[in-house]
Enzyme design. Structure first.
Site, PDB file in Angstrom:
ATOM      1  N   HIS A   1       0.830  -1.200   0.000  1.00  0.00           N
ATOM      2  CA  HIS A   1       0.000   0.000   0.000  1.00  0.00           C
ATOM      3  C   HIS A   1       0.871   1.259   0.000  1.00  0.00           C
ATOM      4  O   HIS A   1       0.578   2.226  -0.693  1.00  0.00           O
ATOM      5  CB  HIS A   1      -0.910   0.029   1.226  1.00  0.00           C
ATOM      6  CG  HIS A   1      -1.917  -1.079   1.268  1.00  0.00           C
ATOM      7  ND1 HIS A   1      -3.248  -0.864   1.575  1.00  0.00           N
ATOM      8  CD2 HIS A   1      -1.808  -2.413   1.044  1.00  0.00           C
ATOM      9  CE1 HIS A   1      -3.904  -2.012   1.542  1.00  0.00           C
ATOM     10  NE2 HIS A   1      -3.040  -2.958   1.237  1.00  0.00           N
TER      11      HIS A   1
ATOM     12  N   HIS B   1       3.758 -14.466  -5.339  1.00  0.00           N
ATOM     13  CA  HIS B   1       2.380 -14.617  -4.877  1.00  0.00           C
ATOM     14  C   HIS B   1       1.401 -13.872  -5.788  1.00  0.00           C
ATOM     15  O   HIS B   1       0.195 -14.027  -5.659  1.00  0.00           O
ATOM     16  CB  HIS B   1       2.250 -14.090  -3.448  1.00  0.00           C
ATOM     17  CG  HIS B   1       2.583 -12.629  -3.307  1.00  0.00           C
ATOM     18  ND1 HIS B   1       3.743 -12.068  -3.796  1.00  0.00           N
ATOM     19  CD2 HIS B   1       1.900 -11.605  -2.732  1.00  0.00           C
ATOM     20  CE1 HIS B   1       3.767 -10.773  -3.527  1.00  0.00           C
ATOM     21  NE2 HIS B   1       2.648 -10.464  -2.893  1.00  0.00           N
TER      22      HIS B   1
ATOM     23  N   ASN C   1       1.481  -5.167  -6.874  1.00  0.00           N
ATOM     24  CA  ASN C   1       2.782  -4.514  -7.019  1.00  0.00           C
ATOM     25  C   ASN C   1       3.805  -5.442  -7.654  1.00  0.00           C
ATOM     26  O   ASN C   1       4.525  -5.057  -8.570  1.00  0.00           O
ATOM     27  CB  ASN C   1       3.306  -4.046  -5.658  1.00  0.00           C
ATOM     28  CG  ASN C   1       2.699  -2.737  -5.206  1.00  0.00           C
ATOM     29  OD1 ASN C   1       1.986  -2.088  -5.946  1.00  0.00           O
ATOM     30  ND2 ASN C   1       2.963  -2.366  -3.975  1.00  0.00           N
ATOM     31  N   SER C   2       3.880  -6.668  -7.164  1.00  0.00           N
ATOM     32  CA  SER C   2       4.847  -7.626  -7.694  1.00  0.00           C
ATOM     33  C   SER C   2       4.558  -7.958  -9.148  1.00  0.00           C
ATOM     34  O   SER C   2       5.481  -8.130  -9.961  1.00  0.00           O
ATOM     35  CB  SER C   2       4.840  -8.907  -6.858  1.00  0.00           C
ATOM     36  OG  SER C   2       5.275  -8.648  -5.540  1.00  0.00           O
TER      37      SER C   2
ATOM     38  N   GLU D   1       5.715  -4.861 -11.091  1.00  0.00           N
ATOM     39  CA  GLU D   1       7.170  -4.688 -11.023  1.00  0.00           C
ATOM     40  C   GLU D   1       7.891  -5.723 -11.876  1.00  0.00           C
ATOM     41  O   GLU D   1       8.887  -5.396 -12.543  1.00  0.00           O
ATOM     42  CB  GLU D   1       7.628  -4.759  -9.568  1.00  0.00           C
ATOM     43  CG  GLU D   1       7.224  -3.534  -8.759  1.00  0.00           C
ATOM     44  CD  GLU D   1       7.355  -3.707  -7.254  1.00  0.00           C
ATOM     45  OE1 GLU D   1       6.958  -2.784  -6.526  1.00  0.00           O
ATOM     46  OE2 GLU D   1       7.834  -4.776  -6.811  1.00  0.00           O
TER      47      GLU D   1
ATOM     48  N   GLN E   1      -4.700 -11.777  -5.442  1.00  0.00           N
ATOM     49  CA  GLN E   1      -3.610 -12.531  -6.062  1.00  0.00           C
ATOM     50  C   GLN E   1      -4.120 -13.572  -7.053  1.00  0.00           C
ATOM     51  O   GLN E   1      -3.509 -13.809  -8.104  1.00  0.00           O
ATOM     52  CB  GLN E   1      -2.759 -13.201  -4.970  1.00  0.00           C
ATOM     53  CG  GLN E   1      -2.099 -12.225  -4.021  1.00  0.00           C
ATOM     54  CD  GLN E   1      -1.626 -12.877  -2.729  1.00  0.00           C
ATOM     55  OE1 GLN E   1      -1.496 -14.102  -2.644  1.00  0.00           O
ATOM     56  NE2 GLN E   1      -1.368 -12.061  -1.718  1.00  0.00           N
TER      57      GLN E   1
END
Length: 449
Positions: free
Chosen positions: A16, A344, A348-349, A352, A369
């Site tokens: 966040h 996961h 964000n992941s 990115e 997810q």
């Protein structure tokens, strides 16, 4: 713009805080002042504060400033957070307006819909910064909008699938997990309903999306009664983001000792607590792949010491694996030795990895997810979703197979790598001067004048 003062508020979670801070930086570069606020306890957990002229920090209370909650009842906790948070946010806005420039605009993130009510009562315009995918937001809207929302029907009779125009059907297992009545996280479902209903109170509801036009064009079209503005990807560089955990210091040198695109980077974010059995299966799959891997296992997680021992026993001579308690994910993903990310699939992941041009093996656990993993595999083609057994475990053979498919020389892996390079290029275009996200942010700010 020099007189405009934005107050940005966020929960104290890694996923966040960082996109919210990146938005703060972009607003400041456009000439605004920004105060970033999170909870009292959360502000104290940040290890180092990014410094930028025009950026200041503040806090509001969630009712549990010392971290002690008198009950495990999630409904009571959320209710108390709303009550105390509303009071202390009001006090914060009044204090900021007295001490500095008046707060002209409030931007709030997930699980804080009551902040919009505070802003409305104080005659301050607001916007919701959605740090989930637009597809996930469209699903929330499909469930909870007041005109034809399906929540009441789905709550008693969960759907086999949800269809959004232009996207593949989302099976119940692909939906954000808390929407299912059997989910252990179903207690936050009312808060997402409140998000949609709160936006509907506004004559011109504004949602800022951490995505870009090319990536989620179809999902954006499905929500036609709100002002959706794409301003992403909101990815801070390693010098500006902040951490709630202490970074390790030895991983960059280790990465630099490995060949180009040879390393598997493994991270399940800041909130997933993995079963010991699952950790063992993934570890064995990685070791058996024969490829070097960097795995983030937070120091508080069970099984960390055992995993380190197994790496030493299995691969001591080759230095195949390195486990660290935390790292700069953007820094790692952009390192030229990294060729795959086991993730996961938090939003964000997901962004990115894409922006760094790194394909993924998706191992979703909860929340949005599962939705993101569906998009990664079936819509964007930037990775593979690992299949689980009847216990919900990704077995070692499956992990090894997925890694080999992406990093090996087969046609599927080559297709995925081409796809992720294409999306990387489009993400860069969206974020540069004249790109769609930059232009949308500029237009958003011009409308506030």
């Amino acid at each position: 713009m020099n007189s405009r003062h934005f107050l940005l508020i966020s929960l104290p979670a890694q996923g966040h805080i960082n996109p919210t801070l990146e938005l703060a930086k972009r607003l400041i570069h456009a000439g605004a002042r920004v105060t970033f606020a999170t909870t009292v306890r959360g502000l104290g957990q940040i290890k180092a504060f990014p410094s930028l002229d025009g950026l200041s920090y503040a806090s509001f209370s969630d009712g549990f400033d010392d971290g002690t909650k008198p009950t495990d009842d999630p409904n009571h906790i959320m209710s108390e957070f709303k009550r105390v948070g509303s009071q202390t946010l009001t006090n914060l806005i009044l204090r900021l307006s007295n001490e500095q420039h008046r707060v002209n605009f409030l931007i709030y993130t997930l699980l804080l819909p009551w902040a919009a009510d505070v802003a409305r009562e104080m005659a301050i315009p607001s916007a919701f910064l959605c740090i989930h995918s637009t597809a996930a937001f469209a699903i929330y809207h499909h469930y909870f909008n007041s005109q034809n929302g399906m929540h009441q029907i789905y709550n008693s009779n969960p759907p086999d699938s949800v269809q959004l125009q232009g996207l593949p059907p989302f099976a119940s297992t692909d939906l954000p997990s808390f929407l299912l009545p059997t989910s252990p996280h179903a207690s936050i479902t009312p808060t997402f309903q409140e998000h949609i209903r709160t936006l509907e109170k506004d004559a011109n509801p504004c949602v800022l999306l951490n995505t870009f036009d090319a990536l989620e064009e179809e999902a954006i079209k499905t929500v036609d009664n709100m002002n959706l503005t794409t301003i992403g990807p909101l990815i801070p560089d390693s010098s500006f983001g902040c951490d709630l955990f202490e970074r390790s210091k030895d991983y960059l040198q280790w990465l630099s000792s490995k060949p180009t695109h040879s390393v598997i980077y493994v991270s399940f974010g800041s909130m997933v607590v993995m079963q010991r059995k699952q950790m063992d299966e993934i570890l064995h799959g990685l070791v058996e792949s024969g490829r070097p891997f960097l795995w983030v296992i937070r120091s508080t997680e069970n099984g960390r010491e055992e995993a380190e021992d197994l790496i030493k026993n299995k691969s001591e001579e080759e230095e195949q694996g390195l486990i660290v308690p935390w790292c700069s994910q953007v820094e790692v993903l952009c390192h030229n030795s990294v060729g795959c990310c086991v993730t996961h699939c938090g939003w964000n992941s997901t962004l990115e990895s894409m922006a760094a041009g790194v394909p993924v093996v998706a191992c979703p656990h909860f929340s949005d997810q599962t939705t993101n993993a569906k998009l990664v595999e079936e819509v964007w083609g930037t990775g593979i979703k690992a299949r689980v057994n009847e216990e919900g475990i990704v077995e070692r053979e499956e992990m090894k197979k997925c890694v080999e498919m992406i990093m090996g020389g087969g046609g599927k892996g080559e297709e995925i790598r081409r796809n992720v390079e294409r999306w990387k290029s489009l993400a860069v275009q969206a974020g540069k001067d004249g790109g769609s996200s930059q232009e949308h942010l500029k237009l958003f700010l011009e409308k506030l004048r």
